[in-house]
Design a protein around this motif. Sequence first.
Motif, PDB file in Angstrom:
ATOM      1  N   TRP A 120       0.820  -1.216   0.000  1.00  0.00           N
ATOM      2  CA  TRP A 120       0.000   0.000   0.000  1.00  0.00           C
ATOM      3  C   TRP A 120       0.851   1.262   0.000  1.00  0.00           C
ATOM      4  O   TRP A 120       0.487   2.267  -0.597  1.00  0.00           O
ATOM      5  CB  TRP A 120      -0.942  -0.010   1.202  1.00  0.00           C
ATOM      6  CG  TRP A 120      -2.112   0.909   1.027  1.00  0.00           C
ATOM      7  CD1 TRP A 120      -2.429   2.003   1.774  1.00  0.00           C
ATOM      8  CD2 TRP A 120      -3.135   0.829   0.018  1.00  0.00           C
ATOM      9  NE1 TRP A 120      -3.574   2.601   1.301  1.00  0.00           N
ATOM     10  CE2 TRP A 120      -4.023   1.899   0.226  1.00  0.00           C
ATOM     11  CE3 TRP A 120      -3.367  -0.054  -1.040  1.00  0.00           C
ATOM     12  CZ2 TRP A 120      -5.128   2.120  -0.582  1.00  0.00           C
ATOM     13  CZ3 TRP A 120      -4.470   0.169  -1.861  1.00  0.00           C
ATOM     14  CH2 TRP A 120      -5.333   1.240  -1.620  1.00  0.00           C
ATOM     15  N   ASN A 121       2.023   1.219   0.640  1.00  0.00           N
ATOM     16  CA  ASN A 121       2.904   2.379   0.635  1.00  0.00           C
ATOM     17  C   ASN A 121       3.359   2.720  -0.775  1.00  0.00           C
ATOM     18  O   ASN A 121       3.518   3.898  -1.117  1.00  0.00           O
ATOM     19  CB  ASN A 121       4.117   2.144   1.534  1.00  0.00           C
ATOM     20  CG  ASN A 121       3.773   2.216   3.003  1.00  0.00           C
ATOM     21  OD1 ASN A 121       2.759   2.805   3.388  1.00  0.00           O
ATOM     22  ND2 ASN A 121       4.601   1.609   3.836  1.00  0.00           N
ATOM     23  N   ASP A 122       3.568   1.690  -1.608  1.00  0.00           N
ATOM     24  CA  ASP A 122       3.943   1.935  -3.004  1.00  0.00           C
ATOM     25  C   ASP A 122       2.801   2.607  -3.759  1.00  0.00           C
ATOM     26  O   ASP A 122       3.027   3.471  -4.612  1.00  0.00           O
ATOM     27  CB  ASP A 122       4.318   0.622  -3.702  1.00  0.00           C
ATOM     28  CG  ASP A 122       5.654   0.077  -3.236  1.00  0.00           C
ATOM     29  OD1 ASP A 122       6.474   0.876  -2.751  1.00  0.00           O
ATOM     30  OD2 ASP A 122       5.872  -1.138  -3.351  1.00  0.00           O
ATOM     31  N   VAL A 123       1.576   2.194  -3.473  1.00  0.00           N
ATOM     32  CA  VAL A 123       0.413   2.812  -4.105  1.00  0.00           C
ATOM     33  C   VAL A 123       0.359   4.299  -3.752  1.00  0.00           C
ATOM     34  O   VAL A 123       0.204   5.158  -4.630  1.00  0.00           O
ATOM     35  CB  VAL A 123      -0.894   2.114  -3.669  1.00  0.00           C
ATOM     36  CG1 VAL A 123      -2.109   2.855  -4.225  1.00  0.00           C
ATOM     37  CG2 VAL A 123      -0.915   0.667  -4.130  1.00  0.00           C
ATOM     38  N   ILE A 124       0.503   4.601  -2.468  1.00  0.00           N
ATOM     39  CA  ILE A 124       0.445   5.991  -2.015  1.00  0.00           C
ATOM     40  C   ILE A 124       1.594   6.795  -2.617  1.00  0.00           C
ATOM     41  O   ILE A 124       1.402   7.922  -3.109  1.00  0.00           O
ATOM     42  CB  ILE A 124       0.494   6.068  -0.475  1.00  0.00           C
ATOM     43  CG1 ILE A 124      -0.707   5.337   0.140  1.00  0.00           C
ATOM     44  CG2 ILE A 124       0.534   7.524  -0.018  1.00  0.00           C
ATOM     45  CD1 ILE A 124      -2.054   5.875  -0.265  1.00  0.00           C
ATOM     46  N   ASP A 125       2.796   6.232  -2.585  1.00  0.00           N
ATOM     47  CA  ASP A 125       3.955   6.937  -3.133  1.00  0.00           C
ATOM     48  C   ASP A 125       3.764   7.236  -4.612  1.00  0.00           C
ATOM     49  O   ASP A 125       4.096   8.333  -5.093  1.00  0.00           O
ATOM     50  CB  ASP A 125       5.234   6.107  -2.946  1.00  0.00           C
ATOM     51  CG  ASP A 125       5.701   6.069  -1.495  1.00  0.00           C
ATOM     52  OD1 ASP A 125       5.204   6.878  -0.685  1.00  0.00           O
ATOM     53  OD2 ASP A 125       6.548   5.204  -1.180  1.00  0.00           O
ATOM     54  N   TYR A 126       3.242   6.257  -5.340  1.00  0.00           N
ATOM     55  CA  TYR A 126       3.025   6.458  -6.765  1.00  0.00           C
ATOM     56  C   TYR A 126       1.989   7.554  -7.008  1.00  0.00           C
ATOM     57  O   TYR A 126       2.194   8.447  -7.845  1.00  0.00           O
ATOM     58  CB  TYR A 126       2.567   5.166  -7.433  1.00  0.00           C
ATOM     59  CG  TYR A 126       2.112   5.395  -8.851  1.00  0.00           C
ATOM     60  CD1 TYR A 126       3.021   5.803  -9.823  1.00  0.00           C
ATOM     61  CD2 TYR A 126       0.778   5.255  -9.206  1.00  0.00           C
ATOM     62  CE1 TYR A 126       2.617   6.055 -11.116  1.00  0.00           C
ATOM     63  CE2 TYR A 126       0.364   5.503 -10.506  1.00  0.00           C
ATOM     64  CZ  TYR A 126       1.283   5.900 -11.449  1.00  0.00           C
ATOM     65  OH  TYR A 126       0.878   6.163 -12.731  1.00  0.00           O
ATOM     66  N   CYS A 127       0.882   7.499  -6.276  1.00  0.00           N
ATOM     67  CA  CYS A 127      -0.180   8.493  -6.461  1.00  0.00           C
ATOM     68  C   CYS A 127       0.311   9.900  -6.137  1.00  0.00           C
ATOM     69  O   CYS A 127       0.010  10.866  -6.844  1.00  0.00           O
ATOM     70  CB  CYS A 127      -1.385   8.146  -5.594  1.00  0.00           C
ATOM     71  SG  CYS A 127      -2.219   6.615  -6.066  1.00  0.00           S
ATOM     72  N   ARG A 128       1.086  10.023  -5.064  1.00  0.00           N
ATOM     73  CA  ARG A 128       1.607  11.337  -4.697  1.00  0.00           C
ATOM     74  C   ARG A 128       2.619  11.826  -5.731  1.00  0.00           C
ATOM     75  O   ARG A 128       2.620  12.999  -6.110  1.00  0.00           O
ATOM     76  CB  ARG A 128       2.248  11.313  -3.304  1.00  0.00           C
ATOM     77  CG  ARG A 128       1.247  11.023  -2.184  1.00  0.00           C
ATOM     78  CD  ARG A 128       1.728  11.565  -0.855  1.00  0.00           C
ATOM     79  NE  ARG A 128       1.663  13.012  -0.832  1.00  0.00           N
ATOM     80  CZ  ARG A 128       2.639  13.811  -0.386  1.00  0.00           C
ATOM     81  NH1 ARG A 128       3.765  13.308   0.046  1.00  0.00           N
ATOM     82  NH2 ARG A 128       2.493  15.128  -0.385  1.00  0.00           N
TER      83      ARG A 128
END
Length: 239
Positions: free
Chosen positions: A121-129
């Motif tokens: 999930w951290n990768d998802v957030i990092d990508y979106c940001r």
Amino acid sequence: MAAKPSDEQDQPGPAETPHYYGHRTRLRERFQRAGPDALSDYELLELALFAALPRRDTKPLAKLLLKTFGSFAEVIHAPETRLREVDGIGDASIHQLKLIAAAAHRVAKGELKQRTALSSWNDVIDYCRTAMAFADKEQFRILFLDKRNQLIADEVQQTGTVDHTPVYPREVIKRALELSATAIILVHNHPSGDPTPSQADIQMTKAIVDIAAPLGISVHDHIIVGKNGHASLKGMKLI
């Protein structure tokens, strides 16, 4: 009136030895020896501008850019029109900054595609940001996932104004069916920087959930990103 310095006005003459040449060498050596964490934001930014401005001291420009936009990420994602308002910025510098932004986006997307979305999930957030947090207009993005929660496609569905993006729930689900996606993650940004969901955000998300559920498509989350952080509607128990 003095001319505005730009990429094309590189000083000094060939016979001179600029004071900053030794500084460039030391900065490069520190980066190579100790890594990027050893450099402050302005030092990393001046290092990034070396290639664009080979015969100018980039430290004052790096500090001015950070003062103007706030952070390294905000500098590289700043709109081109605003970058051009900064004294000393020209085509070469803008190209270099946008190249760095594109590389960061590509790396984040590559890391996300190599993993199962829900287990990273951290990768998802990092990508979106990385992709959206510093945009000057609202964008509505959808991550389409397969039954293993791996990324099938990543698409920007709509781009709106500074505070509104039109979203059509039936079009969202139509596209999910076209891609044979079994789950989606909704993402949009708030250019104001505050990721707090609005009532319209919540209502739109619930409308998509209501249409998706009977068709076997799960809405895993709706993530709102801004330069001040992110908000998860699922985490806030709003869906």
